[in-house]
Scaffold this motif. Structure first.
Motif, PDB file in Angstrom:
ATOM      1  N   ARG A  19       0.824  -1.208   0.000  1.00 52.60           N
ATOM      2  CA  ARG A  19       0.000   0.000   0.000  1.00 52.60           C
ATOM      3  C   ARG A  19       0.861   1.261   0.000  1.00 52.60           C
ATOM      4  NH1 ARG A  19      -1.827   2.914   4.299  1.00 52.60           N
ATOM      5  NH2 ARG A  19      -3.723   4.124   4.055  1.00 52.60           N
ATOM      6  N   GLY A  22       2.552   1.850  -3.313  1.00 51.56           N
ATOM      7  CA  GLY A  22       1.632   2.454  -4.262  1.00 51.56           C
ATOM      8  C   GLY A  22       1.518   3.960  -4.096  1.00 51.56           C
ATOM      9  N   SER A  87      -7.145   4.677  -6.920  1.00 53.44           N
ATOM     10  CA  SER A  87      -6.080   4.473  -7.904  1.00 53.44           C
ATOM     11  C   SER A  87      -6.646   4.418  -9.313  1.00 53.44           C
ATOM     12  CB  SER A  87      -5.326   3.174  -7.587  1.00 53.44           C
ATOM     13  OG  SER A  87      -4.752   3.217  -6.294  1.00 53.44           O
ATOM     14  N   GLN A 106      -7.523   7.505  -2.329  1.00 54.89           N
ATOM     15  CA  GLN A 106      -6.444   6.636  -1.886  1.00 54.89           C
ATOM     16  C   GLN A 106      -6.178   6.814  -0.392  1.00 54.89           C
ATOM     17  OE1 GLN A 106      -3.148   7.624  -4.591  1.00 54.89           O
ATOM     18  NE2 GLN A 106      -3.291   5.573  -5.462  1.00 54.89           N
ATOM     19  N   SER A 142       9.883   0.480   1.370  1.00 52.22           N
ATOM     20  CA  SER A 142       8.956   0.849   0.298  1.00 52.22           C
ATOM     21  C   SER A 142       9.286   2.233  -0.252  1.00 52.22           C
ATOM     22  CB  SER A 142       7.512   0.830   0.807  1.00 52.22           C
ATOM     23  OG  SER A 142       7.135  -0.466   1.211  1.00 52.22           O
ATOM     24  N   ALA A 146      10.501   2.981  -4.033  1.00 56.67           N
ATOM     25  CA  ALA A 146       9.652   3.836  -4.865  1.00 56.67           C
ATOM     26  C   ALA A 146      10.452   4.917  -5.584  1.00 56.67           C
ATOM     27  CB  ALA A 146       8.560   4.478  -4.004  1.00 56.67           C
ATOM     28  N   THR A 166      -0.930   0.363  -8.716  1.00 61.15           N
ATOM     29  CA  THR A 166      -1.250   0.517  -7.300  1.00 61.15           C
ATOM     30  C   THR A 166      -2.618  -0.081  -6.973  1.00 61.15           C
ATOM     31  OG1 THR A 166      -2.166   2.744  -7.624  1.00 61.15           O
ATOM     32  CG2 THR A 166       0.163   2.582  -7.086  1.00 61.15           C
ATOM     33  N   PHE A 169      -1.928  -3.638  -6.563  1.00 58.44           N
ATOM     34  CA  PHE A 169      -1.305  -3.868  -5.253  1.00 58.44           C
ATOM     35  C   PHE A 169      -2.373  -3.976  -4.162  1.00 58.44           C
ATOM     36  CE2 PHE A 169       2.954  -1.571  -6.356  1.00 58.44           C
ATOM     37  CZ  PHE A 169       3.377  -2.703  -7.042  1.00 58.44           C
TER      38      PHE A 169
END
Length: 453
Positions: A19, A22, A87, A106, A142, A146, A166, A169
């Motif tokens: 999460r 994303g 997303s 989101q 993460s 990213a 995302t 995901f």
């Protein structure tokens, strides 16, 4: 941790990591992508980047409370579905305002508190701190991934493709939730990880905790603001194609991790936490000033990013530790809830205000504005009183114990300086000096049959 706990912890950390990955993937690429959207302005670029923080800040604690009533998994699955819908909305958007709606959705899938509560339901008190550390490391990993993967994915599938990814995901997270995460035997309130409504007054009156909450808000404001300006600096001032941006971030991040470790060791082991803390705030401020003055110089930009990420990594690691040590031992969950809300709200402020500064004063305005925030933080942090460097320990107790009597007996043990027995949670919370603390002595007190071992 036993095998069941390891499976639960790594599965929950995986959901959390997917999460957050994303959310973070678009950070290094969105500002450039947004130039082609209908109705775009610098302010709306910043708003699109940061709006998820506002909705997440508003909803994470209420979602945690809801999970106490209807169950952890329904709330988490619902939050992941909302995240997936957001997303998809962002992926299909052809205007900046639809992207803003998607990003707000989101953030509305605010499952952090519910995830921590589920983690607590599935782990014993004795291993819960380790379990939460695993989740924390996953979030940090993460973010690092990213920054490198975002520009690469942008080159392959575009930002709309990243939004579709995302959404995938989120759906994968739901599958992991129901296929790999066990159902807890029962739901319990855990004051070490959950916000307790009656404790907010005590937490919000604590000036030392408020300084830390202010700090994490400023840190994430600066981080979000920088990623409004940095893509334009790399492309327009240093003539680096967007596809090559990872090769700027990757070596900087790797070197920053190397320098981060000794600073944390000095802070923790040498008990120089305040000195390291103030040094890192100063490095953040200096890095922003360097970017404002010399963003046309590759050397200056790399040096500034290195200083920033060294300090950012250290502060991200030490701030939660300081909250844990400063918070009342029986209200740590509430303190962490306020801290997390401040963090997410900081992302919103950094995006919205950073975009406005970019529109009115170009990239140097963003950097100087961020430097000003750093200076304010430095002044606020200078008066902070650092806690005695003691560790938090949890242990299991039976629900029928005499809490006051047991607390008095525990405090007689060497190395234990604070104890709070909470029979309704089957838990005892301790602050200890690890150099003096004897876990076996505590076990013998709590479980007399172990005296024979």
């Amino acid at each position: 941790m036993n095998s069941a706990e390891k499976s639960s912890v790594f599965s929950i950390a995986g959901i959390y990591g997917l999460r957050m990955l994303g959310l973070f993937l678009i950070l290094p690429v969105f500002a450039l992508y947004a130039e082609g959207l209908e109705g775009v302005t610098p302010t709306t670029i910043g708003l699109a980047l940061g709006i998820y923080g506002f909705t997440m800040a508003m909803l994470q604690i209420p979602f945690g409370w809801l999970s106490d009533r209807i169950g952890r998994k329904p709330v988490i699955a619902g939050g992941l579905l909302i995240f997936a819908v957001g997303s998809v909305v962002a992926a299909m958007a052809d205007s900046i305002w639809m992207v803003i709606v998607g990003r707000a959705l989101q953030g509305s899938g605010a499952i952090a508190a519910a995830m921590m509560a589920l983690l607590a339901d599935l782990t014993r008190e004795e291993v819960r701190t380790k379990a939460m550390a695993v989740v924390g490391m996953t979030i940090g990993f993460s973010f690092t991934v990213a920054l490198i993967a975002g520009p690469m994915l942008n080159n392959w599938v575009g930002v709309d493709g990243i939004f579709w990814l995302t959404a995938l995901f989120a759906l994968l997270g739901i599958a992991v939730l129901f296929l790999l995460v066990p159902n807890p035997d029962h739901l319990s309130m855990h004051c070490d990880v959950e916000a307790v409504p009656g404790e907010f007054g005590r937490i919000l009156k604590d000036g030392q905790l408020l300084r830390l909450d202010f700090g994490i808000m400023i840190l994430h404001s600066i981080m979000m603001a920088l990623f409004i300006a940095l893509p334009f600096v790399l492309r327009d001032h240093l003539s680096i194609d967007a596809v090559d941006h990872p090769w700027v971030y990757l070596p900087v991040l790797l070197v920053a991790i190397v320098f981060m470790v000794p600073l944390i060791i000095i802070a923790e082991k040498k008990e120089k936490m305040k000195q390291v803390f103030l040094l890192c705030i100063s490095l953040i401020t200096v890095s922003c000033i360097l970017l404002g003055l010399w963003h046309d110089s590759m050397f200056s930009v790399i040096a500034a990013l290195l200083l920033f990420f060294i300090a950012y990594n250290v502060l991200e690691a030490t701030l939660p530790s300081l909250i844990s040590r400063m918070a009342p031992i029986d209200a740590k969950g509430t303190a962490m809830g306020v801290y997390s809300t401040s963090q997410f709200f900081g992302a919103f402020i950094g995006g919205a205000v950073g975009g406005w500064f970019y529109g009115h004063f170009d990239v140097q305005g963003v950097f100087y504005g961020a430097a000003m925030l750093g200076l304010i933080w430095l002044v606020v942090a200078a008066g902070m009183k650092m806690p005695v460097m003691r560790s938090t320990v949890m242990a299991h107790v039976e629900s029928d114990v005499d809490a006051e009597l047991l607390e008095a007996e525990i405090l007689k043990l060497a190395g234990i300086f604070e104890a709070k027995v909470v029979p309704e949670e089957n838990a005892v919370f301790l602050r200890v000096d690890k150099k003096l603390f004897d876990p076996h002595a505590l076990d013998v007190l709590l479980k007399p049959e172990m005296a024979e071992c």
